[in-house]
Write an enzyme that holds these catalytic residues in place. Structure first.
Site, PDB file in Angstrom:
ATOM      1  N   PHE A 149       0.816  -1.222   0.000  1.00  0.00           N
ATOM      2  CA  PHE A 149       0.000   0.000   0.000  1.00  0.00           C
ATOM      3  C   PHE A 149       0.844   1.264   0.000  1.00  0.00           C
ATOM      4  CE2 PHE A 149       0.870   0.060   4.567  1.00  0.00           C
ATOM      5  CZ  PHE A 149       0.955   1.427   4.815  1.00  0.00           C
ATOM      6  N   LYS A 173      -0.895  -7.153  -9.035  1.00  0.00           N
ATOM      7  CA  LYS A 173      -1.892  -7.340  -7.975  1.00  0.00           C
ATOM      8  C   LYS A 173      -1.538  -6.303  -6.910  1.00  0.00           C
ATOM      9  CE  LYS A 173      -2.776  -8.612  -4.346  1.00  0.00           C
ATOM     10  NZ  LYS A 173      -3.183  -7.590  -3.338  1.00  0.00           N
ATOM     11  N   GLU A 176      -4.920  -3.970  -1.803  1.00  0.00           N
ATOM     12  CA  GLU A 176      -6.380  -3.737  -1.825  1.00  0.00           C
ATOM     13  C   GLU A 176      -6.749  -2.454  -1.075  1.00  0.00           C
ATOM     14  OE1 GLU A 176      -4.531  -5.982  -0.367  1.00  0.00           O
ATOM     15  OE2 GLU A 176      -5.667  -7.301   0.983  1.00  0.00           O
ATOM     16  N   SER A 226       5.309  -6.844   3.581  1.00  0.00           N
ATOM     17  CA  SER A 226       5.872  -7.158   4.900  1.00  0.00           C
ATOM     18  C   SER A 226       6.653  -8.478   4.850  1.00  0.00           C
ATOM     19  CB  SER A 226       4.743  -7.230   5.924  1.00  0.00           C
ATOM     20  OG  SER A 226       3.779  -8.156   5.483  1.00  0.00           O
ATOM     21  N   CYS A 281       9.410   2.035   3.749  1.00  0.00           N
ATOM     22  CA  CYS A 281      10.372   0.974   4.081  1.00  0.00           C
ATOM     23  C   CYS A 281      11.778   1.547   4.212  1.00  0.00           C
ATOM     24  CB  CYS A 281      10.356  -0.120   3.040  1.00  0.00           C
ATOM     25  SG  CYS A 281      11.001   0.451   1.487  1.00  0.00           S
ATOM     26  N   GLU A 383       9.378  -4.101  13.248  1.00  0.00           N
ATOM     27  CA  GLU A 383       9.032  -2.921  12.451  1.00  0.00           C
ATOM     28  C   GLU A 383       7.731  -2.329  13.005  1.00  0.00           C
ATOM     29  OE1 GLU A 383       7.518  -3.650   8.410  1.00  0.00           O
ATOM     30  OE2 GLU A 383       8.788  -2.018   7.719  1.00  0.00           O
TER      31      GLU A 383
END
Ligand code: NAD
Length: 499
Positions: A149, A173, A176, A226, A281, A383
């Site tokens: 995302f 893909k 979402e 992740s 990240c 994280e």
């Protein structure tokens, strides 16, 4: 409510699974759309379209493929404002930051425009008597990218920019949580002259991801997200014989040497720690001042600035950062702050009670600052991915270099110093994939490659740059001989050598 779609074979296609994900506006805290979650058969349909498009696209000469990429770049630039607004409305990052997200992706498209040169093979004349050897880089076929995302423009473009320029047909893909920008990019690619089926978008969750990982016609999968999912994708994809690169989470450290300019470092840490609400990240969630002498001075400066940070909706151009992506993620960050307190770290600034006036339902969280975090704490090892900066004090250079080197993650790291010798030694010894020297967010430019070490990346080949061309192509080596007429060789039972 607005219903989003897939983008298959050049067209917007309604989802048929009956399952949907919610797409929020994080600034308002409302649901603004529902995204279809593809079934296995919808993924298969995309694969069929891509399979049908592949032979023709692979046969387009590289200069013509590059021209499509040039035109795509022009169209993305022409639509920058719309893309940035759309991105911010689903992600929550500031509009200027969304423009950066699109721009960093475009820089990979610019790199991919050089594909006629990048995809060239090698040639050796007279490698043996009358024998020439040459190699070619051929596209893999149908390939896929599963994206997170937090960079819904940049990361799809990291992948499909290079993959498509190399002659592959790519299925994205996206997350979402914010799928509208990837969908819009696929439309712009068609407008740029890209043939149907070359760039498709299938929305979905685990079911779509598993369908991609199990589909025998998908040759390679690139993943960013992740660590737990990255490892899963890598294991299942490679088990099924695919080429897989899977980038995971991070916990990036900034080492501050005693000779560093503390005012500059403070500004750098504030930007890298809290920009995009820490949902990067390559954010810097850990600051490591070397020696107590500078630790107190740095912490004082940080505290003053953190307390003054302005938080606002994504449309507020004066804000330092906007809301988090979802209420669920916000709660996860809040839980992490509570964990830090429980483990004995010193919470100097607590952002948990922040409420955004006029936007009370938005997913806002204030900035938090911890001092005296130690390496044994769970809150240090994991994280957080939120607006939380942790100070871990180190007594000397060796202790400082050991922290990022021994951490499970190894994405990025930075050192701040005026001492070239220390910086050089640090860059050489530290066990992390991307290093900044007086640069807080050392994301490599498009023609270098992006990739972390340890639990930040699974697989051997990085994103974009020449490594990207390697990932999205397979090499074929041809050894050729054109014997003169009338000359015949006897059977030779010994392996041919160059002796
Ligand atoms: P995520 O792992 O939740 O999702 C990433 C992708 O995996 C999405 O497309 C999602 O739909 C899919 N997915 C989610 N759960 C799944 C499951 N159980 N099975 C199969 N697929 C699943 O990550 P996110 O929250 O979207 O992104 C944030 C994470 O990504 C952070 O950990 C961040 O550090 C990482 N990240 C890493 C890099 C890098 O290059 N190393 C870059 C950006 C983000």
């Amino acid at each position: 409510m607005r219903e989003l779609h897939h983008f298959l074979n050049g067209e917007k296609v309604k989802g048929t699974s009956g399952r949907f994900g919610e797409v929020f506006d994080p600034s308002l805290g409302t649901i603004q759309a529902k995204a279809p979650l593809a079934s296995k058969s919808e993924v298969r349909q995309a694969v069929e379209y891509a399979r049908a498009a592949f032979p023709k696209w692979a046969a387009v000469n590289p200069q013509r493929r590059a021209r499509v990429m040039f035109e795509f770049k022009r169209l993305v630039e022409a639509n920058m404002d719309e893309l940035a607004r759309l991105l911010s409305s689903e992600h929550g990052k500031l509009i200027a930051d969304s423009r950066g997200d699109v721009q960093r992706g475009l820089e990979v498209i610019e790199f991919a425009c050089g594909i006629p040169h990048l995809q060239k093979g090698e040639y050796t004349e007279s490698a043996g008597p009358g024998i020439d050897v040459y190699s070619m880089r051929q596209p893999l076929g149908v390939v896929a990218g599963i994206t997170p995302f937090n960079f819904p423009a940049m990361i799809p473009m990291w992948m499909f920019g290079v993959a498509i320029a190399c002659g592959n047909c790519f299925i994205n893909k996206p997350s979402e949580k914010d799928p509208s920008v990837p969908l819009r990019l696929a439309e712009l690619f068609m407008e740029a002259g890209g043939p149907a089926g070359v760039l498709q978008v299938v929305n979905g969750d685990k079911e779509a991801v598993d369908a991609i990982l199990d589909d025998p016609d998908i040759q390679a999968v690139s993943f960013v997200g992740s660590t737990a999912i990255a490892q899963y994708v890598y294991a299942r994809g490679t088990q099924n014989g695919k080429r897989v690169q899977a980038m995971g989470g991070a916990k990036n450290h900034a080492i501050i040497m005693p000779d560093a300019d503390l005012d500059q470092v403070t500004n750098d840490l504030i930007g890298a720690g809290y920009g995009s609400a820490g949902e990067r990240c390559m954010a810097v969630p850990v600051a490591v001042p070397v020696s107590d002498k500078i630790a107190d001075a740095l912490v004082d400066r940080l505290k003053r600035q953190v307390e003054g940070l302005k938080i606002g909706p994504a449309t507020d151009s004066d804000a330092a950062f906007g809301p988090l992506v979802t209420a669920v993620h916000r709660q996860k960050v809040i839980d992490h702050i509570a964990l830090g307190v429980k483990e004995g770290a010193e919470l100097l600034v607590d952002g948990r009670d922040f409420r955004m006036q006029g936007y009370e339902s938005g997913f806002y969280l204030g900035a938090s600052l911890f001092d005296r975090v130690t390496p044994v704490m769970q809150t240090y090892r994991e994280e957080i991915f939120g607006p939380v900066l942790q100070v871990v004090r180190a007594k000397d250079f060796d202790e400082a270099i050991a922290l990022p080197s021994q951490h499970a993650y190894g994405n990025g790291v930075a050192i701040f110093t005026r001492d070239g010798d220390a910086a050089r030694e640090f860059a050489s010894r530290v066990q992390v994939g991307m290093v900044g020297i007086n640069v807080p967010i050392p994301v490599p430019i498009a023609y270098y490659t992006f990739g972390g070490w340890k639990r930040s990346a699974f697989g051997d080949v990085n994103q974009h740059g020449t490594e990207g061309v390697r990932f999205w192509t397979k090499i074929k080596t041809v050894t050729q001989r054109w014997p003169k007429g009338g000359v015949r060789d006897n059977p030779d039972f010994v392996i041919p050598t160059m002796k």
